[in-house]
Design a protein around this motif. Structure first.
Motif, PDB file in Angstrom:
ATOM      1  N   THR A  97      54.595  47.104  33.854  1.00  0.00           N
ATOM      2  CA  THR A  97      53.553  46.489  33.020  1.00  0.00           C
ATOM      3  C   THR A  97      52.884  47.551  32.157  1.00  0.00           C
ATOM      4  OG1 THR A  97      53.219  44.895  34.791  1.00  0.00           O
ATOM      5  CG2 THR A  97      51.509  44.992  33.096  1.00  0.00           C
TER       6      THR A  97
ATOM      7  N   GLU B 150      47.078  41.477  40.685  1.00  0.00           N
ATOM      8  CA  GLU B 150      46.182  40.903  39.669  1.00  0.00           C
ATOM      9  C   GLU B 150      44.976  41.821  39.445  1.00  0.00           C
ATOM     10  OE1 GLU B 150      44.887  36.913  40.513  1.00  0.00           O
ATOM     11  OE2 GLU B 150      43.732  36.808  38.642  1.00  0.00           O
TER      12      GLU B 150
ATOM     13  N   GLY C 226      45.011  43.036  35.834  1.00  0.00           N
ATOM     14  CA  GLY C 226      44.079  42.209  35.056  1.00  0.00           C
ATOM     15  C   GLY C 226      44.600  40.813  34.766  1.00  0.00           C
ATOM     16  N   SER C 227      45.825  40.505  35.197  1.00  0.00           N
ATOM     17  CA  SER C 227      46.329  39.134  35.051  1.00  0.00           C
ATOM     18  C   SER C 227      47.256  38.834  36.218  1.00  0.00           C
ATOM     19  CB  SER C 227      47.078  38.980  33.729  1.00  0.00           C
ATOM     20  OG  SER C 227      48.185  39.846  33.730  1.00  0.00           O
ATOM     21  N   LYS C 228      47.461  37.542  36.461  1.00  0.00           N
ATOM     22  CA  LYS C 228      48.299  37.144  37.605  1.00  0.00           C
ATOM     23  C   LYS C 228      49.754  37.544  37.349  1.00  0.00           C
ATOM     24  CE  LYS C 228      45.865  33.040  39.311  1.00  0.00           C
ATOM     25  NZ  LYS C 228      45.144  33.761  40.361  1.00  0.00           N
TER      26      LYS C 228
END
Ligand code: UFG
Length: 340
Positions: A21, A45, A49-51
């Motif tokens: 990521t 997460e 910062g996101s699922k």
């Protein structure tokens, strides 16, 4: 670019999802949680910062692989999903051969069918057995495997080599991992062994946390400076970054058909006793340990020559053993907080 990460909820897989990521890839996790916990998704997460994108299914299933590869427009695969307990592999050989090699074959067939070329395979320094000369290079002869688990890695490498040699559009790298330790410095993800840990670091941190009465050092009469075994302990984030480097290398490679193997270690040999002492310094805690007999199947010493991965992949381990132990200890304390 969408990258399928089988076993992406596991110890090395989850850290690789973070590294992918950060490098701008979009990892798609396929994991059946047979040896990992759903909680790792919350940890991911928290860090990212996101699922994370997750398919909670088994990667041995052709239909599942086909569907995910098509739905998610997968362009590369990192294949972690496998059973990994050495002792258990001797009790359950067929389960290990079926799971570790069956899934690899189905994955390769599905990649060919769907036109996906790039694959990184999790191999192990176990393929070198007890080496005559240290450090081990990728040219060091592979020794007959001493466990079913080790054999699944050796046969896995052979399957990959033979498949590429048959001539097709596959580009594949096997990474031979040395001993991964540590955790993400946020303490949001880390190693989560079920039951009594078989590996050294979780056993040390659980002992320091009071979950285990004492650590037994397996063997103190080895022909090494302090009599204990020597390994190459690599921070799991360095290992995760090696996968990104290997993937970027494959994507840049302008030939269609490619297979090679790379050692992924630090190049430094550290003894069990040195590791225990370093842990005591880093944690500021005395560790309750005793010297015990050798564990069957352990090699005396193994550590990596890392020149090939540095030269060709442009990758080198950056983090120290101290840092890895501090991160492992922070992670252990975070788990203790959660379960309190
Ligand atoms: N050790 C102890 N006490 C323990 C646990 C381990 O003294 O409670 C020692 C072992 O004897 C060994 C060292 O710590 O000398 C490292 O042991 P690990 O079990 O952590 O790691 P191994 O090097 O045995 O295993 C690793 C990978 C396996 C792989 C194997 C191949 O975890 O997946 O290398 O040699 F198969």
């Amino acid at each position: 670019m969408n990258i399928l990460v089988t076993g992406g909820a596991g110890f090395i897989g989850s850290h690789t999802v973070v590294a992918l990521t950060e490098a701008g890839f979009r990892p798609v996790i396929l994991d059946d949680f047979s040896n990992s916990e759903q909680g790792v998704l919350d940890g991911l997460e928290q860090i990212m910062g996101s699922k994370p994108i997750i398919y909670a299914e088994n990667c041995h299933n052709r239909e599942t692989l086909r569907r995910i590869i098509r739905e998610e427009k997968i362009e590369g695969v990192i294949h972690f999903a496998a059973f990994k307990a050495v002792g258990e592999s001797m009790q359950k050989p067929l389960e290990y051969y079926d799971n570790n090699l069956g899934s690899l074959i189905v994955l390769l067939q599905t990649m060919l069918e769907c036109g996906v070329s790039n694959l990184i395979f999790s191999s192990s320094c176990t393929v070198y057995g007890e080496p005559d000369i240290l450090p081990v290079t990728e040219e060091t002869p592979v020794q007959p495997a001493s466990s079913v688990y080790g054999n699944t890695k050796q046969i896995g490498e052979e399957i990959l080599c033979d498949t590429v040699a048959a001539g097709n559009t596959l580009k594949i790298i096997s990474l031979r991992y040395f001993n991964p330790i540590g955790a993400h410095p946020s303490a949001a993800i880390g190693e989560l062994p079920r039951g009594v840990p078989g590996n050294l670091i979780p056993f040390i941190t659980q002992t320091a946390a009071g979950q285990r009465a004492s650590l037994t050092i397996f063997g103190h009469d080895y022909p090494t400076p302090d009599g204990t075994c020597i390994r190459d302990y690599i921070h799991v984030l360095d290992l995760a970054e090696a996968h990104v480097a290997a993937l970027q290398f494959l994507l840049k490679k302008d030939i269609d058909n490619y297979y090679d193997v790379f050692n992924i270690g630090t190049g430094e040999g550290v003894s069990v006793m040195q590791l225990v002492k370093t842990f005591e310094q880093v944690s500021g805690q005395a560790l309750n340990y005793k010297l015990g007999p050798r564990r069957s199947g352990d090699v005396t010493a193994v550590y990596a020559d890392v020149q090939k991965s540095a030269e060709q992949l442009g990758w080198k381990a950056k983090r120290s053993v101290q840092q890895a132990l501090a991160d492992a200890w922070r992670w252990q304390q975070a788990i203790a907080q959660k379960t309190r």
